[in-house]
Write an enzyme that holds these catalytic residues in place. Sequence first.
Site, PDB file in Angstrom:
ATOM      1  NE  ARG A 116      37.462  40.333  46.494  1.00 48.54           N
ATOM      2  CZ  ARG A 116      37.314  41.453  47.163  1.00 48.54           C
ATOM      3  NH1 ARG A 116      36.897  41.441  48.387  1.00 48.54           N
ATOM      4  NH2 ARG A 116      37.613  42.596  46.601  1.00 48.54           N
ATOM      5  NE  ARG A 161      32.121  32.748  46.669  1.00 47.65           N
ATOM      6  CZ  ARG A 161      32.447  33.551  47.681  1.00 47.65           C
ATOM      7  NH1 ARG A 161      32.244  33.174  48.927  1.00 47.65           N
ATOM      8  NH2 ARG A 161      32.970  34.736  47.446  1.00 47.65           N
ATOM      9  NE  ARG A 174      34.857  26.615  48.790  1.00 49.54           N
ATOM     10  CZ  ARG A 174      35.175  26.324  50.039  1.00 49.54           C
ATOM     11  NH1 ARG A 174      35.435  25.090  50.378  1.00 49.54           N
ATOM     12  NH2 ARG A 174      35.225  27.282  50.950  1.00 49.54           N
ATOM     13  CG  ASP A 208      42.472  33.742  47.054  1.00 49.08           C
ATOM     14  OD1 ASP A 208      41.367  34.065  46.604  1.00 49.08           O
ATOM     15  OD2 ASP A 208      43.068  34.420  47.914  1.00 49.08           O
ATOM     16  CE1 TYR A 219      41.878  40.516  51.897  1.00 49.99           C
ATOM     17  CE2 TYR A 219      43.240  41.362  50.117  1.00 49.99           C
ATOM     18  CZ  TYR A 219      41.993  41.090  50.648  1.00 49.99           C
ATOM     19  OH  TYR A 219      40.869  41.390  49.929  1.00 49.99           O
TER      20      TYR A 219
HETATM   21  O1  CP3 Z   1      38.286  34.184  38.905  1.00 49.36           O
HETATM   22  C1  CP3 Z   1      38.702  33.036  39.088  1.00 49.36           C
HETATM   23  O2  CP3 Z   1      38.078  31.973  38.828  1.00 49.36           O
HETATM   24  C2  CP3 Z   1      40.092  32.872  39.633  1.00 49.36           C
HETATM   25  C3  CP3 Z   1      40.146  32.623  41.000  1.00 49.36           C
HETATM   26  C4  CP3 Z   1      40.344  33.747  41.984  1.00 49.36           C
HETATM   27  C5  CP3 Z   1      39.931  33.610  43.318  1.00 49.36           C
HETATM   28  N1  CP3 Z   1      40.389  34.695  44.005  1.00 49.36           N
HETATM   29  C6  CP3 Z   1      39.184  32.469  43.857  1.00 49.36           C
HETATM   30  C7  CP3 Z   1      38.434  32.619  45.133  1.00 49.36           C
HETATM   31  C8  CP3 Z   1      40.988  34.983  41.846  1.00 49.36           C
HETATM   32  C9  CP3 Z   1      41.571  35.657  40.600  1.00 49.36           C
HETATM   33  C10 CP3 Z   1      41.022  35.576  43.143  1.00 49.36           C
HETATM   34  C11 CP3 Z   1      41.660  36.867  43.432  1.00 49.36           C
HETATM   35  C12 CP3 Z   1      41.466  37.492  44.748  1.00 49.36           C
HETATM   36  N2  CP3 Z   1      41.381  36.873  45.994  1.00 49.36           N
HETATM   37  C13 CP3 Z   1      41.439  38.883  44.963  1.00 49.36           C
HETATM   38  C14 CP3 Z   1      41.639  39.940  43.882  1.00 49.36           C
HETATM   39  C15 CP3 Z   1      40.425  40.161  43.059  1.00 49.36           C
HETATM   40  C16 CP3 Z   1      39.257  40.736  43.819  1.00 49.36           C
HETATM   41  O3  CP3 Z   1      38.239  40.016  43.887  1.00 49.36           O
HETATM   42  O4  CP3 Z   1      39.345  41.859  44.295  1.00 49.36           O
HETATM   43  C17 CP3 Z   1      41.283  39.101  46.355  1.00 49.36           C
HETATM   44  C18 CP3 Z   1      41.186  40.436  47.041  1.00 49.36           C
HETATM   45  C19 CP3 Z   1      41.249  37.829  46.995  1.00 49.36           C
HETATM   46  C20 CP3 Z   1      41.174  37.539  48.463  1.00 49.36           C
HETATM   47  C21 CP3 Z   1      40.008  36.689  48.829  1.00 49.36           C
HETATM   48  N3  CP3 Z   1      39.835  35.380  48.438  1.00 49.36           N
HETATM   49  C22 CP3 Z   1      38.913  37.044  49.658  1.00 49.36           C
HETATM   50  C23 CP3 Z   1      38.719  38.390  50.290  1.00 49.36           C
HETATM   51  C24 CP3 Z   1      38.083  35.906  49.732  1.00 49.36           C
HETATM   52  C25 CP3 Z   1      36.851  35.705  50.577  1.00 49.36           C
HETATM   53  C26 CP3 Z   1      35.630  36.216  49.888  1.00 49.36           C
HETATM   54  C27 CP3 Z   1      34.367  35.872  50.643  1.00 49.36           C
HETATM   55  O5  CP3 Z   1      33.387  36.531  50.300  1.00 49.36           O
HETATM   56  O6  CP3 Z   1      34.352  34.992  51.520  1.00 49.36           O
HETATM   57  C28 CP3 Z   1      38.649  34.892  48.927  1.00 49.36           C
HETATM   58  C29 CP3 Z   1      38.104  33.527  48.705  1.00 49.36           C
HETATM   59  C30 CP3 Z   1      37.943  33.078  47.289  1.00 49.36           C
HETATM   60  N4  CP3 Z   1      38.895  33.198  46.317  1.00 49.36           N
HETATM   61  C31 CP3 Z   1      36.825  32.394  46.750  1.00 49.36           C
HETATM   62  C32 CP3 Z   1      37.120  32.093  45.404  1.00 49.36           C
HETATM   63  C33 CP3 Z   1      36.285  31.325  44.426  1.00 49.36           C
HETATM   64  C34 CP3 Z   1      35.600  31.985  47.519  1.00 49.36           C
HETATM   65  C35 CP3 Z   1      35.917  30.713  48.226  1.00 49.36           C
HETATM   66  C36 CP3 Z   1      34.727  29.815  48.376  1.00 49.36           C
HETATM   67  O7  CP3 Z   1      34.445  29.032  47.438  1.00 49.36           O
HETATM   68  O8  CP3 Z   1      34.125  29.855  49.454  1.00 49.36           O
END
Ligand code: CP3
Length: 319
Positions: free
Chosen positions: A2, A6, A15, A52, A128
Site C-alpha cells: 500500500r 510513494r 499521481r 489496491d 476494512y
Molecule cells: O506494490 C504495488 O505497487 C502494488 C500496489 C498496491 C497498493 N496497495 C497500492 C497503494 C498493493 C499490492 C496494495 C495492497 C494493499 N492495500 C494492502 C495489502 C498489503 C499491505 O500493505 O499490507 C492493504 C492493507 C491495502 C489497503 C490500503 N491501500 C491502505 C490502508 C492504504 C492507505 C495507506 C496510507 O498510508 O494512506 C492504501 C492506499 C494505497 N494503495 C497507496 C498505494 C500506492 C497509497 C496511495 C497514494 O498514492 O496516496
Amino acid sequence: MRQAGRYLPEYRETRAQLGGFLELCRSPDKAAEVTLQPIRRFGFDAAILFSDILVVPDALGQKVSFTEGEGPKLTPLRNLEDLSRLGMDGFQGSVAPVFQTVRQLRQKLPEEVTLIGFCGSPWTVATYMVEGGSSKEFLAVKQMAFKDSGLFQRLIDLLVDASFDYLLGQIDHGAQVIQLFDSWAGALPELEFIRWVVEPTKRLVARLKAARPGIKIIGFPKGAGVLTEIYALETGIDGVSLDSSQSLAWAVRTLSPKVTLQGNLDPVVLLAGGPALERSVDHILETTKGTPFIFNLGHGILPPTPPEHVSGLMQRIRG
Ligand code: CP3
C-alpha cells in the site's frame, strides 16, 4: 504494497495528475506506467500490478474513498441489510479497467520480467469492510466473526466468489503469478485463524488451480507467527511471503522446499541503509542459500526511503 511508489518522484508526479487514488487504479495507461517505473529504475525480476485490495469492496458496491493522510474510508458493513446491498451485479464492469492494465503490462514488460497480479485475502478485505477503514483492535469485525458467524460467513463467501472472478480475469489478461495479501492474518486467535484465514484461502486457491492449472500463488499471512506453518502447508499455496518478524531459518527448516519462501527484509532497515542494511541482506542471503527463495521486503516500502538505498540493495544481492 500500500506504500508502493510513494518513495519515487516519478510516481508522485503521475499521481498528482489524477484526482483520487482509485481513479489512478482505474486508469489503465497511468496504472501501467506506475507499475513500470520501478522496473525501469531498478531492473527487478518481477513487477506487481498497480492497484489496491480495496478495489474489490468498491466493485461490490461499498463506497470506498481515500483521503490524504487519513487512509481508506468505507461505509461500515454491520448487519444483514448492509450486506444485502452488495453483490456481483456491477462487479465485472467495475474491475474491467484493472484487466486492461494487466493486458498492457504484459505487452510492455520485458518478457523475462514476471507479472504478479493480486488481491486481498477475504479476511483482510472483510476487516476494512466491517470496520469502515483501517483498524488497530478489529473490535467490530472480530465481534461479528465471534457473535454472528452466519452473517460473517456470508460476507467471506461473497469475497471468495469476487476474488475468484477478479483473479481469474487478471490471469486471463496476463498475470503469471498471484499474491494474496492477508495483512491482518495476525489479528485472530488460532481457531478463528483456521476458520476465517486458512479455510477461505484454501477454497480460493483450489478454485483458481482447478480453473487455471499451473498458476502459481503466493500467500502473505502477515503477523501469523507460528500459525504460518498451518497456513503455508494447508492452503495449497506455492509460496509464502514472510513478514520481518519471522525467522527465515525456521521457515527453511519447516516449510522449504514444499513451499517457496519470500521475504523478509525489514522496510525500516531499507530506509536506514548503511551497515545495518548490508548485515540484514547478507543474513537473509546466507540463511536461504540453496533454497528456492524470492528476495522481498517483509512489508511495504516506506515513503521516505531514498531510492539509492534500493539500488544499493540490488547491487548487494546481485553482486
Ligand atoms: O506494490 C504495488 O505497487 C502494488 C500496489 C498496491 C497498493 N496497495 C497500492 C497503494 C498493493 C499490492 C496494495 C495492497 C494493499 N492495500 C494492502 C495489502 C498489503 C499491505 O500493505 O499490507 C492493504 C492493507 C491495502 C489497503 C490500503 N491501500 C491502505 C490502508 C492504504 C492507505 C495507506 C496510507 O498510508 O494512506 C492504501 C492506499 C494505497 N494503495 C497507496 C498505494 C500506492 C497509497 C496511495 C497514494 O498514492 O496516496
